[in-house]
Write a protein that holds these residues in place. Structure first.
Motif, mmCIF file in Angstrom:
data_model
loop_
_atom_site.group_PDB
_atom_site.id
_atom_site.type_symbol
_atom_site.label_atom_id
_atom_site.label_comp_id
_atom_site.label_asym_id
_atom_site.label_seq_id
_atom_site.Cartn_x
_atom_site.Cartn_y
_atom_site.Cartn_z
ATOM 1 N N VAL A 129 1.469 4.656 11.423
ATOM 2 C CA VAL A 129 1.867 4.796 10.027
ATOM 3 C C VAL A 129 0.610 5.057 9.213
ATOM 4 O O VAL A 129 -0.421 4.412 9.412
ATOM 5 C CB VAL A 129 2.557 3.513 9.505
ATOM 6 N N CYS A 130 0.691 6.007 8.298
ATOM 7 C CA CYS A 130 -0.394 6.302 7.378
ATOM 8 C C CYS A 130 0.234 6.393 5.986
ATOM 9 O O CYS A 130 1.005 7.316 5.707
ATOM 10 C CB CYS A 130 -1.087 7.601 7.763
ATOM 11 N N ALA A 131 -0.053 5.407 5.148
ATOM 12 C CA ALA A 131 0.600 5.294 3.845
ATOM 13 C C ALA A 131 -0.386 5.490 2.709
ATOM 14 O O ALA A 131 -1.572 5.190 2.834
ATOM 15 C CB ALA A 131 1.244 3.917 3.717
ATOM 16 N N VAL A 132 0.141 5.974 1.593
ATOM 17 C CA VAL A 132 -0.620 6.068 0.347
ATOM 18 C C VAL A 132 0.128 5.261 -0.695
ATOM 19 O O VAL A 132 1.331 5.456 -0.887
ATOM 20 C CB VAL A 132 -0.764 7.533 -0.120
ATOM 21 N N THR A 133 -0.580 4.335 -1.335
ATOM 22 C CA THR A 133 0.020 3.554 -2.405
ATOM 23 C C THR A 133 -0.898 3.565 -3.619
ATOM 24 O O THR A 133 -2.118 3.606 -3.491
ATOM 25 C CB THR A 133 0.280 2.087 -1.999
#
Length: 147
Positions: A129-133
């Protein structure tokens, strides 16, 4: 807020320049909500942060996200991966199967003043998983390997 239709949701994704596939996400991968829990919890540490005040913050988010996605093996052999985006009602749509192509602008196209910027990507095998928040003072990019 009015919840978008599936067509509007897919159009929003397509506006980034990604190729949206009509193929459904694999059945054996974690759902968006489960994957989200792996990167949004009290003890998560960002892999990288980009200050909101950075003069080209959204372009830098894209650059950093892509670098980490490539380095960690997010993309399939054909450039495909799974994408979940934030916004009213979008959790009911689950993953979109998309493919990277040149000229993609994820952060600049997905960011909305009223919603901020949050998106979640996963490898097609469900292992990464590679997330941007968007946090209070910075964008966080969080990379997690799943069991």
């Amino acid at each position: 807020m009015i919840e978008p239709s599936r067509e509007a949701w897919l159009n929003r994704i397509a506006q980034t320049g990604l190729t949206v596939s009509s193929t459904p996400a694999p059945d054996n991968v974690p759902g968006v909500q489960e994957a989200l829990r792996s990167v949004v919890h009290w003890d998560v540490q960002p892999t990288v942060t980009i200050p909101l005040s950075h003069p080209e913050a959204l372009k830098e988010v894209d650059r950093q996200w892509r670098a980490h996605a490539e380095r960690t093996g997010l993309f399939g052999d054909d450039g495909s991966f799974l994408l979940g985006i934030s916004g009213p009602g979008v959790s009911r749509f689950g993953w979109a199967v998309v493919r990277w192509s040149s000229g993609v602008e994820l952060a600049p196209r997905l960011s909305k003043p009223e919603e901020g910027l949050d998106f979640l990507t996963m490898s097609m095998d469900g292992k990464l998983v590679c997330a941007v928040t968007e946090e209070e003072y910075a964008y966080w990019i969080v990379v997690e390997n799943l069991p």
